[in-house]
Design a protein around this motif. Structure first.
Motif, PDB file in Angstrom:
ATOM      1  N   ARG A 279       3.079   3.121   6.940  1.00 60.21           N
ATOM      2  CA  ARG A 279       3.938   1.938   6.835  1.00 60.21           C
ATOM      3  C   ARG A 279       3.063   0.700   6.678  1.00 60.21           C
ATOM      4  O   ARG A 279       2.043   0.565   7.351  1.00 60.21           O
TER       5      ARG A 279
ATOM      6  N   PHE B 246       0.068   2.448  15.326  1.00 62.42           N
ATOM      7  CA  PHE B 246       1.357   1.820  15.586  1.00 62.42           C
ATOM      8  C   PHE B 246       1.475   1.372  17.042  1.00 62.42           C
ATOM      9  O   PHE B 246       1.951   0.270  17.323  1.00 62.42           O
TER      10      PHE B 246
ATOM     11  N   ARG C 131       8.640  -4.561  21.915  1.00 61.90           N
ATOM     12  CA  ARG C 131       9.605  -3.717  21.207  1.00 61.90           C
ATOM     13  C   ARG C 131      10.851  -3.407  22.036  1.00 61.90           C
ATOM     14  O   ARG C 131      11.933  -3.267  21.490  1.00 61.90           O
TER      15      ARG C 131
ATOM     16  N   LEU D   9      10.469  -1.133  14.750  1.00 63.82           N
ATOM     17  CA  LEU D   9       9.070  -1.242  14.351  1.00 63.82           C
ATOM     18  C   LEU D   9       8.460  -2.610  14.623  1.00 63.82           C
ATOM     19  O   LEU D   9       7.419  -2.701  15.253  1.00 63.82           O
ATOM     20  N   ALA D  10       9.061  -3.664  14.108  1.00 61.78           N
ATOM     21  CA  ALA D  10       8.474  -5.004  14.173  1.00 61.78           C
ATOM     22  C   ALA D  10       9.588  -6.047  14.233  1.00 61.78           C
ATOM     23  O   ALA D  10      10.736  -5.748  13.892  1.00 61.78           O
TER      24      ALA D  10
ATOM     25  N   ASP E  17      -0.265   1.500   9.223  1.00 61.23           N
ATOM     26  CA  ASP E  17      -0.312   2.350  10.416  1.00 61.23           C
ATOM     27  C   ASP E  17      -0.524   3.807  10.025  1.00 61.23           C
ATOM     28  O   ASP E  17      -0.600   4.139   8.831  1.00 61.23           O
ATOM     29  N   GLU E  18      -0.618   4.679  11.020  1.00 59.97           N
ATOM     30  CA  GLU E  18      -0.916   6.087  10.777  1.00 59.97           C
ATOM     31  C   GLU E  18       0.217   6.825  10.069  1.00 59.97           C
ATOM     32  O   GLU E  18       0.036   7.953   9.596  1.00 59.97           O
ATOM     33  N   HIS E  19       1.384   6.194   9.944  1.00 60.31           N
ATOM     34  CA  HIS E  19       2.522   6.784   9.251  1.00 60.31           C
ATOM     35  C   HIS E  19       2.637   6.277   7.813  1.00 60.31           C
ATOM     36  O   HIS E  19       3.595   6.620   7.123  1.00 60.31           O
TER      37      HIS E  19
ATOM     38  N   TRP F 237      -1.623  -4.665   7.002  1.00 57.73           N
ATOM     39  CA  TRP F 237      -1.998  -3.609   7.935  1.00 57.73           C
ATOM     40  C   TRP F 237      -1.257  -2.330   7.560  1.00 57.73           C
ATOM     41  O   TRP F 237      -0.122  -2.373   7.110  1.00 57.73           O
TER      42      TRP F 237
ATOM     43  N   VAL G 283       7.356  -5.529   8.998  1.00 56.65           N
ATOM     44  CA  VAL G 283       7.155  -4.277   8.269  1.00 56.65           C
ATOM     45  C   VAL G 283       7.829  -4.419   6.908  1.00 56.65           C
ATOM     46  O   VAL G 283       8.906  -5.001   6.795  1.00 56.65           O
TER      47      VAL G 283
ATOM     48  N   MET H  84       0.140  -2.153  17.910  1.00 60.52           N
ATOM     49  CA  MET H  84       0.652  -3.346  17.235  1.00 60.52           C
ATOM     50  C   MET H  84       1.298  -4.377  18.160  1.00 60.52           C
ATOM     51  O   MET H  84       1.008  -5.567  18.028  1.00 60.52           O
TER      52      MET H  84
ATOM     53  N   TYR I  75       2.519  -3.334   6.966  1.00 58.98           N
ATOM     54  CA  TYR I  75       2.925  -4.507   7.736  1.00 58.98           C
ATOM     55  C   TYR I  75       2.193  -5.711   7.177  1.00 58.98           C
ATOM     56  O   TYR I  75       1.029  -5.619   6.777  1.00 58.98           O
TER      57      TYR I  75
END
Length: 185
Positions: free
Chosen positions: A132, A169, A180, A87-88, A128-130, A126, A143, A172, A134
């Motif tokens: 999560r 996501f 990533r 993720l991050a 995200d669409e899930h 922040w 995250v 990001m 951040y």
């Protein structure tokens, strides 16, 4: 960075970089991904071998850095081992401070990276669409670990980090300057 690592870099300056053999998941766990694991599928669907050795993890933590592209790596002696991020680049733990503890940021909460590093002040948060969460910190983007979401939700509800901003996501890495899945340049 460890002194022994700096010395190895001077002694062997032309060691090739390594890609795909180390990964960081959303919980802050490190995984070794040997050739058969890499051939079996992408991270995080196929994770690899969990690194459990505490001294090895501490060594990775002390030598975990980013290059000018925002690609994160572990400097293993003279070799850069670039890693894949689920993720991050940072995985953050959030804890409410007790009244008797020092509060360097004056907000009643401590945020710490999976490496044990204090990440400094939180600059923004922040979502995200899930769902999560951040946090953009002085140390970079991280995250919040799922196990710390209740405490982080308290901080959000109390307005400690401001109102969470929504972001996809997929946007990001470009927005926050990290890679990533690094590849050779």
């Amino acid at each position: 960075m460890d002194e022994i690592v700096k010395a190895a870099m001077l002694k062997w300056p032309n060691v090739p970089n390594c890609y795909g053999w180390l990964a960081l998941d959303a919980r802050g766990d490190w995984y070794l991904r040997d050739a058969p694991t890499q051939a079996a599928g992408p991270f995080p669907q196929i994770k690899g071998s969990l690194i459990e050795h505490e001294k090895f993890k501490a060594f990775i933590h002390r030598n975990y850095l980013a290059d000018e592209r925002g690609a994160w790596f572990f400097q293993n002696g003279p070799q850069r081992v670039y890693l894949q991020l689920e993720l991050a680049p940072l995985v953050l733990g959030v804890r409410r401070l007790s009244d008797s503890e020092p509060d360097p940021h004056g907000n009643g909460f401590e945020v710490q990276a999976h490496t044990g590093q204090d990440v400094g002040a939180v600059q923004s948060c922040w979502l995200d669409e899930h769902g999560r969460l951040y946090l953009l910190t002085e140390a970079g983007l991280g995250v919040v670990r799922s196990m710390d979401m209740a405490t982080a939700a308290d901080a959000v509800a109390e307005g400690v980090w401001g109102e969470p901003q929504e972001i996809a996501f997929a946007e990001m890495p470009a927005r926050f300057g990290f890679v990533r899945e690094p590849a050779p340049v």
